[in-house]
Design a protein around this motif. Structure first.
Motif, short mmCIF file in Angstrom:
data_model
loop_
_atom_site.label_atom_id
_atom_site.label_comp_id
_atom_site.label_asym_id
_atom_site.label_seq_id
_atom_site.Cartn_x
_atom_site.Cartn_y
_atom_site.Cartn_z
N UNK A 98 0.84 -1.20 0.00
CA UNK A 98 0.00 0.00 0.00
C UNK A 98 0.87 1.25 0.00
N UNK A 99 0.36 2.29 -0.62
CA UNK A 99 1.06 3.56 -0.60
C UNK A 99 0.04 4.69 -0.64
N UNK A 100 0.36 5.78 0.03
CA UNK A 100 -0.56 6.91 0.10
C UNK A 100 -0.64 7.60 -1.25
N UNK A 101 -1.86 7.91 -1.67
CA UNK A 101 -2.07 8.69 -2.88
C UNK A 101 -3.25 9.61 -2.62
N UNK A 102 -2.97 10.87 -2.34
CA UNK A 102 -4.02 11.81 -1.94
C UNK A 102 -5.02 12.06 -3.07
N UNK A 103 -4.59 11.91 -4.30
CA UNK A 103 -5.53 12.15 -5.40
C UNK A 103 -6.52 11.01 -5.54
N UNK A 104 -6.09 9.83 -5.15
CA UNK A 104 -6.94 8.66 -5.32
C UNK A 104 -6.99 8.14 -6.73
N UNK A 105 -6.28 8.78 -7.63
CA UNK A 105 -6.41 8.45 -9.05
C UNK A 105 -5.26 7.62 -9.61
N UNK A 106 -4.21 7.47 -8.86
CA UNK A 106 -3.00 6.87 -9.41
C UNK A 106 -2.80 5.43 -8.94
N UNK A 107 -2.07 4.68 -9.75
CA UNK A 107 -1.57 3.37 -9.32
C UNK A 107 -0.06 3.36 -9.53
N UNK A 108 0.57 2.37 -8.93
CA UNK A 108 2.03 2.33 -8.93
C UNK A 108 2.51 0.91 -9.23
N UNK A 109 3.59 0.81 -9.98
CA UNK A 109 4.08 -0.50 -10.37
C UNK A 109 5.47 -0.82 -9.84
N UNK A 110 6.11 0.12 -9.19
CA UNK A 110 7.48 -0.09 -8.70
C UNK A 110 7.47 -0.35 -7.20
N UNK A 111 8.31 -1.28 -6.77
CA UNK A 111 8.39 -1.60 -5.35
C UNK A 111 8.69 -0.38 -4.50
N UNK A 112 9.60 0.44 -4.96
CA UNK A 112 10.04 1.59 -4.19
C UNK A 112 8.97 2.64 -3.97
N UNK A 113 7.88 2.53 -4.69
CA UNK A 113 6.79 3.49 -4.55
C UNK A 113 5.83 3.11 -3.44
N UNK A 114 5.98 1.94 -2.87
CA UNK A 114 5.08 1.47 -1.82
C UNK A 114 5.71 1.61 -0.44
N UNK A 115 4.90 2.06 0.50
CA UNK A 115 5.38 2.31 1.86
C UNK A 115 5.11 1.16 2.82
N UNK A 116 4.06 0.40 2.58
CA UNK A 116 3.63 -0.62 3.53
C UNK A 116 3.50 -1.96 2.81
#
Length: 127
Positions: A98-116
């Motif tokens: 999981x990772x914070x995204x305040x816009x709610x509109x984005x997704x992420x594909x890289x490990x380094x982009x995730x916090x939890x």
């Protein structure tokens, strides 16, 4: 802090199906993009699928496209990975992130982009 816990792994025969779940707890009032990754024995962890907070956008690795479906139920703070037509090469430990995204509109594909990250759940596909 956000805690994520995966469940639903197990042993399945090739061509079978499984559904993984990922329950999030903690600061879940924030908007979180979610993703699934996997790590097979002797290999690096790789991206599988991701979904934005609204559930309106998803993306998949080419190796699972058409077979896996990611979805979420924000009322239950849960993300799912439906896996159909499983192959022996899908055998791996599957991790939810999981990772914070305040816009709610984005997704992420890289490990380094995730916090939890969760602890992972084993999926074994027999031939």
């Amino acid at each position: 802090q956000v805690q994520v816990v995966e469940s639903g792994g197990g042993l399945v025969q090739a061509s079978g199906s499984l559904r993984l779940s990922c329950a999030a707890s903690g600061r879940t009032f924030s908007r979180y993009a979610m993703g699934w990754f996997r790590q097979a024995p002797g290999k690096e962890r790789e991206f599988v699928a991701a979904i934005n907070w609204y559930g309106s956008m998803t993306i998949y690795a080419d190796s699972v496209k058409g077979r896996f479906t990611i979805s979420r139920d924000n009322a239950k703070n849960t993300v799912y990975l439906r896996m159909n037509s499983l192959k022996p090469e899908d055998t791996a430990v599957y991790y939810c992130a999981a990772t914070t995204d305040h816009s709610g509109s984005l997704y992420y594909t890289e490990e380094g982009e995730y916090d939890y990250w969760g602890q992972g759940t084993q999926v074994t596909v027999s031939s």
